[in-house]
Design a protein around this motif. Structure first.
Motif, short mmCIF file in Angstrom:
data_model
loop_
_atom_site.label_atom_id
_atom_site.label_comp_id
_atom_site.label_asym_id
_atom_site.label_seq_id
_atom_site.Cartn_x
_atom_site.Cartn_y
_atom_site.Cartn_z
N ARG A 236 55.96 -36.61 -3.73
CA ARG A 236 56.47 -36.70 -2.35
C ARG A 236 55.64 -35.82 -1.40
N ASP A 237 55.34 -34.61 -1.84
CA ASP A 237 54.56 -33.70 -0.98
C ASP A 237 53.20 -34.30 -0.65
N ASP B 170 53.67 -37.14 1.80
CA ASP B 170 53.97 -36.59 3.13
C ASP B 170 52.68 -36.16 3.82
N LYS B 171 51.81 -35.52 3.06
CA LYS B 171 50.55 -35.01 3.61
C LYS B 171 49.64 -36.19 4.01
N ARG C 67 53.88 -37.23 7.28
CA ARG C 67 55.36 -37.27 7.34
C ARG C 67 55.86 -38.40 8.25
N ALA D 270 60.21 -36.55 9.25
CA ALA D 270 60.69 -35.17 9.21
C ALA D 270 61.87 -34.99 10.15
N SER E 162 64.14 -38.00 4.77
CA SER E 162 62.95 -37.61 4.01
C SER E 162 62.07 -38.81 3.70
N ILE F 141 54.87 -44.03 1.59
CA ILE F 141 56.15 -43.45 1.97
C ILE F 141 56.67 -44.25 3.17
#
Ligand SMILES: [Zn+2]
Length: 274
Positions: A47-48, A51-52, A56, A66, A70, A111
């Motif tokens: 997920r991180d 997001d990057k 996000r 954000a 999420s 995402i």
């Protein structure tokens, strides 16, 4: 949707090895006709990284995730099952096997916001309620070429835009008021544009409202820049605001780019925009 570069070495640490193990287990489960389990993709490190990579934002509609939600880790090719619409109008949809072997493959993960991803009844562009959301839909140019294993993928041509593979700007056009249309390619509506707007709900009413709100911010920055230039002042901070709105991790950048092109075309080179 904007094109996003996914560096080859961006795979989250440990994900490839976890994926190999999970695929092995699922292959055995499939042969034994047992339920497959998908968990390797659902980790904080995945997920991180997503997001990057996507700033996000939803990889499809560019809404900021954000603060309010999420976001869903989204499998571009659905992992569990694929729903294919009947070729006969009014016919029942057909359920096919999903791309289970891609469930824990980094290039298959995006995402997405819940509205683009989950099948939910939402008001569409015409304010009529429809079930919108990608869910298990994954339409192809030629259904007979649908892959049933890794080798078949090279013959498969998806109809949905993948922001890490396609350049969405070639297939989607934003009108001044935030409406979205398929681009015209060789005199025809882009099939990928048509399918992506429809299945991802990129013209849904709420998104149109969000883009209308976003337009006010962008147009205010543009007006301030014009006013400064007219008065012979340095557009300085107003220009900085607009440059920031054009950075890839901001909301609705594809639309911002379209607005800047439409309203600032004589100044694009001078101001080094877009
Ligand atoms: Zn979205």
């Amino acid at each position: 949707m904007i094109k996003v570069d996914r560096p080859k070495d961006s795979t989250p640490k440990g994900f490839a090895a976890a994926g190999v193990k999970e695929r092995r287990r699922n292959r055995i489960a499939k042969i034994a006709n047992e339920k497959m389990k998908f968990a390797a993709y659902s980790t904080k490190s995945v997920r991180d990284k997503l997001d990057k990579l996507f700033g996000r934002k939803c990889a499809f509609c560019e809404s900021i995730l954000a603060g309010t939600q999420s976001g869903d880790i989204e499998h571009f090719r659905p992992k569990g099952a694929v729903i294919v619409e009947s070729a006969v109008p009014g016919g029942d949809p057909i359920k096919k096997d999903g791309y289970y072997w891609l469930a824990a493959k980094w290039p298959n993960l995006l995402i997405s916001c819940a509205d683009c991803n989950r099948p939910r009844t939402q008001p569409d562009y015409d304010n009529r309620k429809r079930v919108i959301g990608k869910a298990n839909y994954f339409p192809l140019v030629d259904e007979s070429q649908r892959a049933t294993g890794p080798r078949g993928l090279r013959n498969e041509e998806p109809l949905l835009l993948n922001p890490c593979v396609d350049d969405p700007a070639e297939h989607l056009v934003f009108l001044d008021d935030g409406r979205i249309e398929p681009a015209i390619i060789d005199g025809e509506l882009s099939p990928k544009g048509v399918a992506s707007i429809r299945y991802l709900g990129l013209a849904r009413a709420e998104l149109l409202q969000m883009r209308a709100r976003h337009r006010r911010i962008v147009m205010s920055a543009i007006r301030h820049i014009f006013a400064a230039m007219k008065e012979g002042r340095d557009p300085g901070t107003d220009l900085e605001d607009l440059v920031k709105l054009l950075s890839p991790d901001e909301a609705y950048v594809a639309y911002t780019r379209a607005l800047v092109r439409q309203h600032m075309s004589p100044y694009l080179e001078e101001l080094r925009l877009v």
